[in-house]
Scaffold this active site. Sequence first.
Site, PDB file in Angstrom:
ATOM      1  N   ASP A 241      14.873  13.921 -20.533  1.00  0.00           N
ATOM      2  CA  ASP A 241      13.871  13.521 -21.526  1.00  0.00           C
ATOM      3  C   ASP A 241      14.517  13.205 -22.879  1.00  0.00           C
ATOM      4  OD1 ASP A 241      11.553  13.488 -20.092  1.00  0.00           O
ATOM      5  OD2 ASP A 241      10.789  15.410 -20.823  1.00  0.00           O
TER       6      ASP A 241
ATOM      7  N   LYS B  18      15.410  -1.171 -13.446  1.00  0.00           N
ATOM      8  CA  LYS B  18      14.723  -2.096 -14.362  1.00  0.00           C
ATOM      9  C   LYS B  18      15.754  -2.888 -15.173  1.00  0.00           C
ATOM     10  CE  LYS B  18      10.484  -1.152 -13.304  1.00  0.00           C
ATOM     11  NZ  LYS B  18       9.677  -2.127 -12.595  1.00  0.00           N
TER      12      LYS B  18
ATOM     13  N   SER C 259      10.340  -1.778 -18.582  1.00  0.00           N
ATOM     14  CA  SER C 259       9.970  -0.465 -19.118  1.00  0.00           C
ATOM     15  C   SER C 259      10.776  -0.160 -20.374  1.00  0.00           C
ATOM     16  CB  SER C 259      10.282   0.579 -18.044  1.00  0.00           C
ATOM     17  OG  SER C 259      10.185   1.879 -18.576  1.00  0.00           O
TER      18      SER C 259
ATOM     19  N   LEU D 190       0.817  -1.229   0.000  1.00  0.00           N
ATOM     20  CA  LEU D 190       0.000   0.000   0.000  1.00  0.00           C
ATOM     21  C   LEU D 190       0.849   1.277   0.000  1.00  0.00           C
ATOM     22  CD1 LEU D 190      -2.884  -1.038   2.458  1.00  0.00           C
ATOM     23  CD2 LEU D 190      -2.818  -1.226  -0.023  1.00  0.00           C
TER      24      LEU D 190
ATOM     25  N   ASP E  32       5.443  -6.566   2.243  1.00  0.00           N
ATOM     26  CA  ASP E  32       6.502  -6.066   1.359  1.00  0.00           C
ATOM     27  C   ASP E  32       7.223  -7.236   0.675  1.00  0.00           C
ATOM     28  OD1 ASP E  32       9.126  -4.856   0.547  1.00  0.00           O
ATOM     29  OD2 ASP E  32       8.227  -3.124   1.538  1.00  0.00           O
TER      30      ASP E  32
ATOM     31  N   ALA F  46       5.173  -4.995  -8.272  1.00  0.00           N
ATOM     32  CA  ALA F  46       5.522  -4.175  -7.101  1.00  0.00           C
ATOM     33  C   ALA F  46       6.844  -3.460  -7.295  1.00  0.00           C
ATOM     34  CB  ALA F  46       5.581  -5.059  -5.856  1.00  0.00           C
ATOM     35  N   GLY F  47       6.856  -2.171  -6.991  1.00  0.00           N
ATOM     36  CA  GLY F  47       8.089  -1.412  -7.101  1.00  0.00           C
ATOM     37  C   GLY F  47       7.793   0.075  -7.052  1.00  0.00           C
TER      38      GLY F  47
ATOM     39  N   ARG G 197       5.719  10.203 -27.671  1.00  0.00           N
ATOM     40  CA  ARG G 197       5.724   8.946 -26.919  1.00  0.00           C
ATOM     41  C   ARG G 197       4.678   7.996 -27.484  1.00  0.00           C
ATOM     42  NH1 ARG G 197       9.507  11.235 -25.487  1.00  0.00           N
ATOM     43  NH2 ARG G 197      10.273  11.690 -23.382  1.00  0.00           N
TER      44      ARG G 197
ATOM     45  N   TYR H 168      15.904   4.864 -11.565  1.00  0.00           N
ATOM     46  CA  TYR H 168      14.717   4.033 -11.806  1.00  0.00           C
ATOM     47  C   TYR H 168      14.955   3.121 -13.021  1.00  0.00           C
ATOM     48  CZ  TYR H 168      10.239   2.581 -13.671  1.00  0.00           C
ATOM     49  OH  TYR H 168       9.232   1.812 -14.201  1.00  0.00           O
TER      50      TYR H 168
HETATM   51  P1  NAD Z   1       1.880   1.740  -8.998  1.00  0.00           P
HETATM   52  O1  NAD Z   1       2.752   2.508  -8.069  1.00  0.00           O
HETATM   53  O2  NAD Z   1       0.506   2.228  -9.236  1.00  0.00           O
HETATM   54  O3  NAD Z   1       1.782   0.214  -8.512  1.00  0.00           O
HETATM   55  C1  NAD Z   1       2.812  -0.436  -7.823  1.00  0.00           C
HETATM   56  C2  NAD Z   1       2.185  -1.139  -6.631  1.00  0.00           C
HETATM   57  O4  NAD Z   1       3.204  -1.836  -5.925  1.00  0.00           O
HETATM   58  C3  NAD Z   1       1.548  -0.162  -5.632  1.00  0.00           C
HETATM   59  O5  NAD Z   1       0.268  -0.634  -5.273  1.00  0.00           O
HETATM   60  C4  NAD Z   1       2.489  -0.173  -4.455  1.00  0.00           C
HETATM   61  O6  NAD Z   1       1.816   0.068  -3.234  1.00  0.00           O
HETATM   62  C5  NAD Z   1       3.079  -1.569  -4.541  1.00  0.00           C
HETATM   63  N1  NAD Z   1       4.423  -1.693  -3.978  1.00  0.00           N
HETATM   64  C6  NAD Z   1       5.483  -0.863  -4.180  1.00  0.00           C
HETATM   65  N2  NAD Z   1       6.569  -1.349  -3.553  1.00  0.00           N
HETATM   66  C7  NAD Z   1       6.201  -2.521  -2.967  1.00  0.00           C
HETATM   67  C8  NAD Z   1       6.873  -3.480  -2.181  1.00  0.00           C
HETATM   68  N3  NAD Z   1       8.167  -3.337  -1.876  1.00  0.00           N
HETATM   69  N4  NAD Z   1       6.187  -4.561  -1.735  1.00  0.00           N
HETATM   70  C9  NAD Z   1       4.876  -4.708  -2.028  1.00  0.00           C
HETATM   71  N5  NAD Z   1       4.177  -3.829  -2.775  1.00  0.00           N
HETATM   72  C10 NAD Z   1       4.833  -2.743  -3.236  1.00  0.00           C
HETATM   73  O7  NAD Z   1       2.666   1.597 -10.361  1.00  0.00           O
HETATM   74  P2  NAD Z   1       2.156   1.090 -11.788  1.00  0.00           P
HETATM   75  O8  NAD Z   1       2.072   2.260 -12.682  1.00  0.00           O
HETATM   76  O9  NAD Z   1       0.981   0.207 -11.630  1.00  0.00           O
HETATM   77  O10 NAD Z   1       3.421   0.256 -12.235  1.00  0.00           O
HETATM   78  C11 NAD Z   1       3.514  -1.137 -12.000  1.00  0.00           C
HETATM   79  C12 NAD Z   1       4.870  -1.620 -12.448  1.00  0.00           C
HETATM   80  O11 NAD Z   1       5.053  -1.286 -13.822  1.00  0.00           O
HETATM   81  C13 NAD Z   1       6.039  -0.975 -11.707  1.00  0.00           C
HETATM   82  O12 NAD Z   1       7.030  -1.959 -11.521  1.00  0.00           O
HETATM   83  C14 NAD Z   1       6.519   0.091 -12.657  1.00  0.00           C
HETATM   84  O13 NAD Z   1       7.868   0.383 -12.488  1.00  0.00           O
HETATM   85  C15 NAD Z   1       6.256  -0.575 -13.998  1.00  0.00           C
HETATM   86  N6  NAD Z   1       6.077   0.392 -15.091  1.00  0.00           N
HETATM   87  C16 NAD Z   1       5.175   1.397 -14.953  1.00  0.00           C
HETATM   88  C17 NAD Z   1       5.024   2.322 -15.984  1.00  0.00           C
HETATM   89  C18 NAD Z   1       4.064   3.476 -15.836  1.00  0.00           C
HETATM   90  O14 NAD Z   1       4.251   4.483 -16.526  1.00  0.00           O
HETATM   91  N7  NAD Z   1       3.042   3.401 -15.003  1.00  0.00           N
HETATM   92  C19 NAD Z   1       5.773   2.189 -17.155  1.00  0.00           C
HETATM   93  C20 NAD Z   1       6.689   1.132 -17.262  1.00  0.00           C
HETATM   94  C21 NAD Z   1       6.834   0.234 -16.216  1.00  0.00           C
HETATM   95  C1  WQD Z   2       5.555  12.181 -21.597  1.00  0.00           C
HETATM   96  C2  WQD Z   2       5.861  13.402 -22.461  1.00  0.00           C
HETATM   97  C3  WQD Z   2       7.389  14.936 -21.414  1.00  0.00           C
HETATM   98  C4  WQD Z   2       4.746  15.996 -18.095  1.00  0.00           C
HETATM   99  C5  WQD Z   2       7.973   8.076 -17.876  1.00  0.00           C
HETATM  100  C6  WQD Z   2       9.151   7.238 -17.421  1.00  0.00           C
HETATM  101  C7  WQD Z   2       9.130   5.900 -18.104  1.00  0.00           C
HETATM  102  C8  WQD Z   2       7.780   5.224 -17.903  1.00  0.00           C
HETATM  103  C9  WQD Z   2       6.636   6.118 -18.265  1.00  0.00           C
HETATM  104  C10 WQD Z   2       7.928   3.836 -15.957  1.00  0.00           C
HETATM  105  C11 WQD Z   2       7.330  13.802 -22.442  1.00  0.00           C
HETATM  106  C12 WQD Z   2       6.032  15.574 -21.576  1.00  0.00           C
HETATM  107  C13 WQD Z   2       5.281  15.449 -19.236  1.00  0.00           C
HETATM  108  C14 WQD Z   2       4.439  17.394 -18.081  1.00  0.00           C
HETATM  109  C15 WQD Z   2       5.204  17.549 -20.359  1.00  0.00           C
HETATM  110  N1  WQD Z   2       7.565   4.907 -16.523  1.00  0.00           N
HETATM  111  N2  WQD Z   2       5.500  16.196 -20.348  1.00  0.00           N
HETATM  112  N3  WQD Z   2       4.680  18.096 -19.222  1.00  0.00           N
HETATM  113  O1  WQD Z   2       8.874  10.642 -19.385  1.00  0.00           O
HETATM  114  O2  WQD Z   2       7.920   9.442 -21.403  1.00  0.00           O
HETATM  115  O3  WQD Z   2       8.095   8.270 -19.272  1.00  0.00           O
HETATM  116  O4  WQD Z   2       6.760   7.375 -17.600  1.00  0.00           O
HETATM  117  O5  WQD Z   2       8.616   2.952 -16.395  1.00  0.00           O
HETATM  118  O6  WQD Z   2      10.163   5.171 -17.556  1.00  0.00           O
HETATM  119  O7  WQD Z   2      10.351   7.933 -17.757  1.00  0.00           O
HETATM  120  O8  WQD Z   2       6.423  10.024 -19.484  1.00  0.00           O
HETATM  121  O9  WQD Z   2       4.289  11.153 -19.011  1.00  0.00           O
HETATM  122  O10 WQD Z   2       6.390  11.963 -17.857  1.00  0.00           O
HETATM  123  O11 WQD Z   2       6.099  12.370 -20.299  1.00  0.00           O
HETATM  124  O12 WQD Z   2       5.395  18.243 -21.349  1.00  0.00           O
HETATM  125  O13 WQD Z   2       3.985  17.949 -17.055  1.00  0.00           O
HETATM  126  O14 WQD Z   2       5.150  14.523 -21.891  1.00  0.00           O
HETATM  127  O15 WQD Z   2       8.424  15.855 -21.650  1.00  0.00           O
HETATM  128  O16 WQD Z   2       7.625  14.294 -23.726  1.00  0.00           O
HETATM  129  P1  WQD Z   2       7.943   9.682 -19.949  1.00  0.00           P
HETATM  130  P2  WQD Z   2       5.746  11.379 -19.072  1.00  0.00           P
END
Ligand code: NAD
Ligand code: WQD
Length: 338
Positions: A294, A153, A124, A33, A58, A81-82, A231, A149
């Site tokens: 970026d 990954k 990612s 959570l 955790d 989770a992360g 993107r 971050y």
């Molecule tokens: P999120 O933060 O909404 O979900 C992650 C969940 O994991 C949360 O509910 C959090 O409470 C739980 N959590 C975190 N650390 C934990 C731990 N140590 N033990 C147990 N639970 C834990 O994130 P999300 O957007 O749903 O992303 C899910 C996964 O996908 C993450 O690993 C994230 O890095 C990866 N990811 C997300 C994105 C994105 O843009 N959302 C993009 C690429 C990869």
């Molecule tokens: C998207 C575009 C910004 C916010 C990130 C992580 C990536 C993945 C997804 C987890 C970019 C522009 C953004 C704002 C803006 N996460 N922007 N004003 O940076 O592509 O990816 O989230 O794995 O690892 O790096 O996503 O939504 O932040 O940005 O102009 O207030 O929007 O410059 O071009 P990003 P984002």
Amino acid sequence: MNILVTGGLGYIGSHTCVKLIEAGYNPIIIDNLYNSKKSVLQRIKQITSFTPQFYYGDICDKPFVDSIFKKHDFTAVIHFAGLKAVGESVIKPLEYYEKNVYGSICLAQVMRDNNVKNLIFSSSATVYGEKNPVPYVESYPTGNITNPYGWSKFMVEQSYIDLSNAEKEWSISLLRYFNPVGAHPSGLMGEDPQGIPNNLMPYISQVAIGKREKLSVYGNDYPTKDGTGVRDYIRVEDLAIGHVAALKQINKSGIHIYNLGSGIGNSVLEVIAAYEKACGHKLAYQIVERRAGDIAAFWADASRAKQELDWQTQYTLDEMAKDSWNWQMKNPNGYPNE
Ligand code: NAD
Ligand code: WQD
């Protein structure tokens, strides 16, 4: 079939639990959570008429995780989770390496101890770093990453690749997500950022609802169609279905790497225009300096997932914006606390 879902109450995990239930699987959730609320369970029940079993804890706590494996027979683990905030990871690198890297290793060790060797990992597109040309193909070298971050990954991917080389019976899928956005079409589940949103679409949503005055567009001098960053936005529903598709690989040993993206690049200005259409009014924005770290433009070559998993995205940017707005309007303060 029982599937352990770590981080299953988070944004992508919760949508995936819904799709798992709809496909006949039994998701069992571990979540600490840190970035989610328990009330998500109620929303999953409202959508599916089923409440998944939830364990608070955790993934770094091996005895706790082991105790869950002793209670249930798991076919596979989907590991979400992360920690995920890129900017925060620069300030708190040790926390990111602990929760993301150490946590993922603890999980795999407990899996091995309990003879569960089917694993799907949330990676990612950030692992492709800054040097690769677009569209990104899975065979590209990874690295040249600009933040902890992303490196976390990268490190988990490498640990799991090495594990698979050493112990051939593992089946591990590394799913490289592009930019997940949107919400469940019911408006019951969506992204619930704590504090100021880091990502584009959640920020735009808060401008649209009047919580924030205007969006800062980070740069309009990139070599892209309109100068703003490009993107590959993928609807969270499509992404969730991608996980169900990846479960097909569970009895195929080895490492399976897939880009989960639409294959289409959209600019920041195009995202704003789609959102304006969805919410029915103009959105205030100003062009500011580029954001450090970026990249100008990236999108996926998603053909491997299509060929091997029979998976591809179904939804357009307009639909993603519409769902995001629907969620925002119905839940202006995100999920309830309890
Ligand atoms: P999120 O933060 O909404 O979900 C992650 C969940 O994991 C949360 O509910 C959090 O409470 C739980 N959590 C975190 N650390 C934990 C731990 N140590 N033990 C147990 N639970 C834990 O994130 P999300 O957007 O749903 O992303 C899910 C996964 O996908 C993450 O690993 C994230 O890095 C990866 N990811 C997300 C994105 C994105 O843009 N959302 C993009 C690429 C990869
Ligand atoms: C998207 C575009 C910004 C916010 C990130 C992580 C990536 C993945 C997804 C987890 C970019 C522009 C953004 C704002 C803006 N996460 N922007 N004003 O940076 O592509 O990816 O989230 O794995 O690892 O790096 O996503 O939504 O932040 O940005 O102009 O207030 O929007 O410059 O071009 P990003 P984002």
